[in-house]
Design a protein around this motif. Sequence first.
Motif, PDB file in Angstrom:
ATOM      1  N   LEU A 193      -7.369  67.448  -4.345  1.00  0.00           N
ATOM      2  CA  LEU A 193      -6.638  66.374  -3.660  1.00  0.00           C
ATOM      3  C   LEU A 193      -5.615  66.919  -2.675  1.00  0.00           C
ATOM      4  O   LEU A 193      -5.353  66.328  -1.634  1.00  0.00           O
ATOM      5  CB  LEU A 193      -5.925  65.485  -4.691  1.00  0.00           C
ATOM      6  N   LYS A 194      -5.011  68.042  -3.053  1.00  0.00           N
ATOM      7  CA  LYS A 194      -4.031  68.636  -2.147  1.00  0.00           C
ATOM      8  C   LYS A 194      -4.709  69.514  -1.097  1.00  0.00           C
ATOM      9  O   LYS A 194      -4.251  69.598   0.042  1.00  0.00           O
ATOM     10  CB  LYS A 194      -3.029  69.487  -2.945  1.00  0.00           C
ATOM     11  N   LEU A 235       1.879  66.685 -14.131  1.00  0.00           N
ATOM     12  CA  LEU A 235       2.351  67.080 -12.811  1.00  0.00           C
ATOM     13  C   LEU A 235       1.713  68.416 -12.466  1.00  0.00           C
ATOM     14  O   LEU A 235       1.681  69.321 -13.302  1.00  0.00           O
ATOM     15  CB  LEU A 235       3.881  67.216 -12.802  1.00  0.00           C
ATOM     16  N   CYS A 280      -3.423  56.495  -7.416  1.00  0.00           N
ATOM     17  CA  CYS A 280      -2.440  57.525  -7.061  1.00  0.00           C
ATOM     18  C   CYS A 280      -3.122  58.879  -6.921  1.00  0.00           C
ATOM     19  O   CYS A 280      -3.783  59.342  -7.848  1.00  0.00           O
ATOM     20  CB  CYS A 280      -1.362  57.598  -8.145  1.00  0.00           C
ATOM     21  N   THR A 281      -2.945  59.512  -5.743  1.00  0.00           N
ATOM     22  CA  THR A 281      -3.596  60.800  -5.514  1.00  0.00           C
ATOM     23  C   THR A 281      -2.664  61.962  -5.851  1.00  0.00           C
ATOM     24  O   THR A 281      -2.970  63.108  -5.555  1.00  0.00           O
ATOM     25  CB  THR A 281      -4.024  60.936  -4.048  1.00  0.00           C
ATOM     26  N   ARG A 282      -1.515  61.668  -6.442  1.00  0.00           N
ATOM     27  CA  ARG A 282      -0.523  62.689  -6.841  1.00  0.00           C
ATOM     28  C   ARG A 282      -0.054  63.478  -5.618  1.00  0.00           C
ATOM     29  O   ARG A 282       0.200  64.685  -5.697  1.00  0.00           O
ATOM     30  CB  ARG A 282      -1.113  63.654  -7.883  1.00  0.00           C
ATOM     31  N   CYS A 283       0.023  62.792  -4.474  1.00  0.00           N
ATOM     32  CA  CYS A 283       0.408  63.493  -3.242  1.00  0.00           C
ATOM     33  C   CYS A 283       1.904  63.742  -3.168  1.00  0.00           C
ATOM     34  O   CYS A 283       2.369  64.538  -2.349  1.00  0.00           O
ATOM     35  CB  CYS A 283      -0.035  62.687  -2.016  1.00  0.00           C
ATOM     36  N   ASP A 284       2.673  63.001  -3.989  1.00  0.00           N
ATOM     37  CA  ASP A 284       4.136  63.139  -4.030  1.00  0.00           C
ATOM     38  C   ASP A 284       4.830  62.698  -2.746  1.00  0.00           C
ATOM     39  O   ASP A 284       5.968  63.078  -2.507  1.00  0.00           O
ATOM     40  CB  ASP A 284       4.557  64.585  -4.384  1.00  0.00           C
ATOM     41  N   ASP A 285       4.160  61.900  -1.936  1.00  0.00           N
ATOM     42  CA  ASP A 285       4.830  61.344  -0.753  1.00  0.00           C
ATOM     43  C   ASP A 285       6.012  60.477  -1.183  1.00  0.00           C
ATOM     44  O   ASP A 285       7.030  60.411  -0.490  1.00  0.00           O
ATOM     45  CB  ASP A 285       3.853  60.489   0.071  1.00  0.00           C
ATOM     46  N   THR A 321     -10.036  61.037  -2.574  1.00  0.00           N
ATOM     47  CA  THR A 321      -8.841  60.268  -2.960  1.00  0.00           C
ATOM     48  C   THR A 321      -9.196  58.987  -3.697  1.00  0.00           C
ATOM     49  O   THR A 321      -8.351  58.408  -4.373  1.00  0.00           O
ATOM     50  CB  THR A 321      -7.961  59.919  -1.735  1.00  0.00           C
ATOM     51  N   LEU A 332      -2.568  54.638 -11.610  1.00  0.00           N
ATOM     52  CA  LEU A 332      -3.061  56.020 -11.602  1.00  0.00           C
ATOM     53  C   LEU A 332      -4.475  56.130 -11.055  1.00  0.00           C
ATOM     54  O   LEU A 332      -4.916  57.212 -10.688  1.00  0.00           O
ATOM     55  CB  LEU A 332      -2.997  56.597 -13.016  1.00  0.00           C
ATOM     56  N   GLN A 342      -6.535  67.918  -8.878  1.00  0.00           N
ATOM     57  CA  GLN A 342      -5.302  67.860  -8.082  1.00  0.00           C
ATOM     58  C   GLN A 342      -5.320  68.936  -6.988  1.00  0.00           C
ATOM     59  O   GLN A 342      -4.814  68.715  -5.892  1.00  0.00           O
ATOM     60  CB  GLN A 342      -4.068  68.021  -8.985  1.00  0.00           C
ATOM     61  N   THR A 395      -2.331  62.511 -17.659  1.00  0.00           N
ATOM     62  CA  THR A 395      -2.255  63.304 -16.437  1.00  0.00           C
ATOM     63  C   THR A 395      -0.953  64.109 -16.437  1.00  0.00           C
ATOM     64  O   THR A 395       0.014  63.720 -17.069  1.00  0.00           O
ATOM     65  CB  THR A 395      -2.310  62.417 -15.185  1.00  0.00           C
ATOM     66  N   PRO A 409      -8.609  60.340  -8.605  1.00  0.00           N
ATOM     67  CA  PRO A 409      -7.620  59.661  -9.455  1.00  0.00           C
ATOM     68  C   PRO A 409      -8.260  58.879 -10.597  1.00  0.00           C
ATOM     69  O   PRO A 409      -7.768  58.881 -11.729  1.00  0.00           O
ATOM     70  CB  PRO A 409      -6.908  58.713  -8.481  1.00  0.00           C
ATOM     71  N   MET A 426      -9.481  61.425 -13.238  1.00  0.00           N
ATOM     72  CA  MET A 426      -8.358  62.046 -13.962  1.00  0.00           C
ATOM     73  C   MET A 426      -7.758  61.068 -14.958  1.00  0.00           C
ATOM     74  O   MET A 426      -7.410  61.433 -16.071  1.00  0.00           O
ATOM     75  CB  MET A 426      -7.280  62.490 -12.965  1.00  0.00           C
ATOM     76  N   THR A 427      -7.622  59.821 -14.531  1.00  0.00           N
ATOM     77  CA  THR A 427      -7.011  58.816 -15.411  1.00  0.00           C
ATOM     78  C   THR A 427      -7.898  58.552 -16.620  1.00  0.00           C
ATOM     79  O   THR A 427      -7.408  58.395 -17.739  1.00  0.00           O
ATOM     80  CB  THR A 427      -6.770  57.517 -14.614  1.00  0.00           C
ATOM     81  N   THR A 431       9.852  58.172   6.621  1.00  0.00           N
ATOM     82  CA  THR A 431       9.700  57.076   5.651  1.00  0.00           C
ATOM     83  C   THR A 431      10.891  56.139   5.651  1.00  0.00           C
ATOM     84  O   THR A 431      10.809  55.032   5.173  1.00  0.00           O
ATOM     85  CB  THR A 431       9.548  57.646   4.237  1.00  0.00           C
ATOM     86  N   ARG A 478       8.019  61.524 -10.972  1.00  0.00           N
ATOM     87  CA  ARG A 478       6.729  60.837 -10.945  1.00  0.00           C
ATOM     88  C   ARG A 478       5.971  61.175 -12.229  1.00  0.00           C
ATOM     89  O   ARG A 478       4.952  61.828 -12.233  1.00  0.00           O
ATOM     90  CB  ARG A 478       5.921  61.255  -9.706  1.00  0.00           C
TER      91      ARG A 478
END
Lengths: 671, 275
Positions: free
Chosen positions: B242-243, B137, A521-526, B122, A518, B239, B135, B126, B129-130, B61, A543
């Motif tokens: 981050l987004k 969603l 992890c940037t919580r990007c959901d890739d 980035t 964690l 978050q 954390t 994280p 937050m941790t 991917t 996730r």
Amino acid sequence: MIQLVVKKGRETFGEFDFTKDKINIGRLPQNDIVLSMGGISRKHANIELQRDGYVLTKMSEHSEVLVGDESIESCVLSDGDVITIEPFTIRVSIQEPGEEKATAEKIKRPKRWAVPYGEDMSDEKVDYILTHAPFKDIDESAFTAAAPLKGILRNDARIVKYNSGNIIIREGDYGNSAFFILQGSVKVVLGKGRQGLPPSLLGRSKKKSKGVLSALAQLWTNNKMPEVRNAKAYNQTSSKKKGKRNNRITLQGVPSVFDKYNTAHLVEGQIFGEIAAMSRTPRTATVVANEDIELVEIRWQGLRDIRKRAKELKEHIDKIYRQNNLRFQIQETPMFRNLSSEQLDIIVQNTIFETFGDFEWNRDFKKAAKRGIGKEPIIAQEDDYPSGVYMIRSGFARLSQKYGHGHRTLAYLGGGHIYGLEEIAHNWRSKKQVCFQKSLRAVGYTDVLIIPTKIMEDIVLPSLPPKDLPELIDPSKASKKNEALDNTEQLEKIGSHLMEFLVENRFINGTATMMINLERCTRCDDCVRACAAAHDNNPKFLRHGPQVDQVMIANACMHCADPVCMLGCPTGAIHRDALQGQVIVNDITCIGCATCANSCPYNNIRMVEIRDSSGNFILENETNKPIVKATKCDLCVDQLGGPACQRACPHDALKRIDMTNLETLANWISR
Amino acid sequence: MKTFAARRTQNLTLLTIVCVVLYFAYSVWQASLKPTNFYTGWILAGCMIFLTLYNMRKKLTFLPALGSSAMWLQFHLYIGIFTIFAFVLHVNFHIPNGIFESALFILFFAVVGSGVLGIFITRRSPRLMTRKGETFLYERIPILRKRVKDEVEKLVFDSIEETNSTTLSDFYLKKLHVYFSRPQNILGHLFESHTPLRTLKNEVDVVERYLDSNEKEVLQDIVSYIETKDNLDYQYAHQLMLKGWLFFHIPVTYALLIFSFVHGVLAYAFHGGGM
């Protein structure tokens, strides 16, 4: 017309068809849809037909209404929208005036034995099987009306024929069935040492994955609606494609292979393949037809039911295990490789076979985890006399040492690990005797083979060259170092907190546990998007999951070493891939009973309602209820290059870790 | 498994070598009167196209032959840094003065700046937050926030009946209703400021003097909800950041690519024998 299906959790609360222009939702009885629950306002929301279509409006300032994931004040509804008024969900289905609504496809709800194991099984064949040992000695009256012996044989078994030299099962493969010999004999071929027969001889080939073009095509061929299936596929009753059955692999150069490797001979009435099928472990030997033979292949669900009802068969299987498999297993352990055949016989005769804990440990493991280490079944205790060497056959055991008033976990041992050798070897060589330096406890359930100390001292230890003997124990230092596994450095990297957490919560069971750092992890959901792209737009994991320190163990199937989800599956839909061992669900034979989802101790299996290609739910033809299927991570078994989630993580935060390999875990944690 | 520190050292060493080689080549080209700006321009264009491809790679991917996303990000970072060096050589250590070139210059540094900011975020968010706690969603945060608000409101409404007093409910309406209704202190959370929370707790301390023992118990429960909500806001703020930064970085990148293309066309159209 608008149809609203109201659900609370998985339970359908009500289905409503409205032709009127205004629908009120709330707690008061005069509402059109009454949701009596604290937290829901008296007039919570309404849906009104306006020029733009059906408009959902929140009525109370204190209420919350979500459409999808978005909290709304007012919005125009579309067909397929899901409204959430906690704890209810309302699925919207809108039919435009004059529009003929596509009829939802209806199929029969799949049941156990809807797809028999053998497509050509008949009553005559069942009667034929019942004339052969050991089935002829089974008392049919001991079986229930719901699962009679004949029913089990009719649906969970099939008669298969092999020609001389055909490979029936291969060492290292995962199998979900066992074989009884009706006619003829087979040779069980063991590899030399731990090498096994070379893959070329076994006809192994890589599993066929998607090609580059079909992988690319996923970009535009994936369905937009979730969980879309081809309803027609469920109407087929064959469990295998025609023509596949006769694709046998023949062992090349049979006589020379039989001469070169250790073999055992099995004849009519005997069984093989049952250990791997019942204990969810890989096959331990290759079995080859010695002549043209006839076998009954029975899937493990059927074998389990027969064992439960027929004591004679259970005893028969246990006896054969002692005669055959135990010897093979001991023979394959490096510690015994210098022994003669006669010495091995003595060891087999004196080996104690014990099981600790509960085979279906998943039923109450959360309670057991809360009770703590002290309540775990003890296999061998620190400071006791070393009565023998313990070999873990299957399951897991916790290695711990007293620390203060408690016990500190040093490591966990899995299949093939040995406990107690250091102490016994020390006592054999030194006048200064020591006791067991650590305790061994069953985590869940553990099958153990115990070689008594006297046998070790008289036969095994004298046969070992000095370099293979463990170092002498210095009791004053023993508490600081764990010689058994030499993993002190790894333990330091992992840390006691994480180690205790992993063992207590049985995450050690995973062979592909999704661990997320964690702090990276940037919580990007890739990862989630990659998973969805590889699975027809249906992500197979969440996730989210338990967190300890900076590590999250996400809700993704761990492909356990001991997959207890397979325990109760009535159809064998959840099974191991024969080549690579991933635990996968056969969507065709899954009957949606949720046994696997309830058995999974980690909540990694989800039950989903499936749809046809036009987005309608596929319904059961009698009750009109949606058909439900189990879904979970398949480790991208049919994709190029393995799990897409791991490859998609830009920050090296996510890794699928084999928990049986402490070194990988330690290196990842300390990276 | 190579440690992150070892990987960083290796990549930085490689980057330094490549930069030195480019500088050497640049010096040679200049000394031999070659069209240096065209050469460095093409190097820059190549680097920028490669950097943009990372976004496309993310969508593919399921093709392992392309390499992992983590590997691409490493290339993205270090080639990004190399691009800055190539850019400095391309502009010949000068700040442009034409309108178009100034715009190009600003766009380039907007992309670079947002990229550097992205890396900073980035790596930092994280961790923060941790350390802060559990954390959540991102998509679940509004639902959790609503749940917290409902719980608090229930406590407050129930307390009116139980205590026959409206002190708490008045306080809730004045000071807490807005706090529980929407995300608060986004910037404060990003800059690790505890002042807003402390201020709110001070308000709680003030009102506590006017409460009886039953109400004080309710207030204590509300304080724990304030902390829960604070953590939800904290997670939400980070978050969101981050987004959100990518919504600047990517559009500006495409704008830069278009400007660069036009710049290239103009450079070739008006090189005036400079080749």
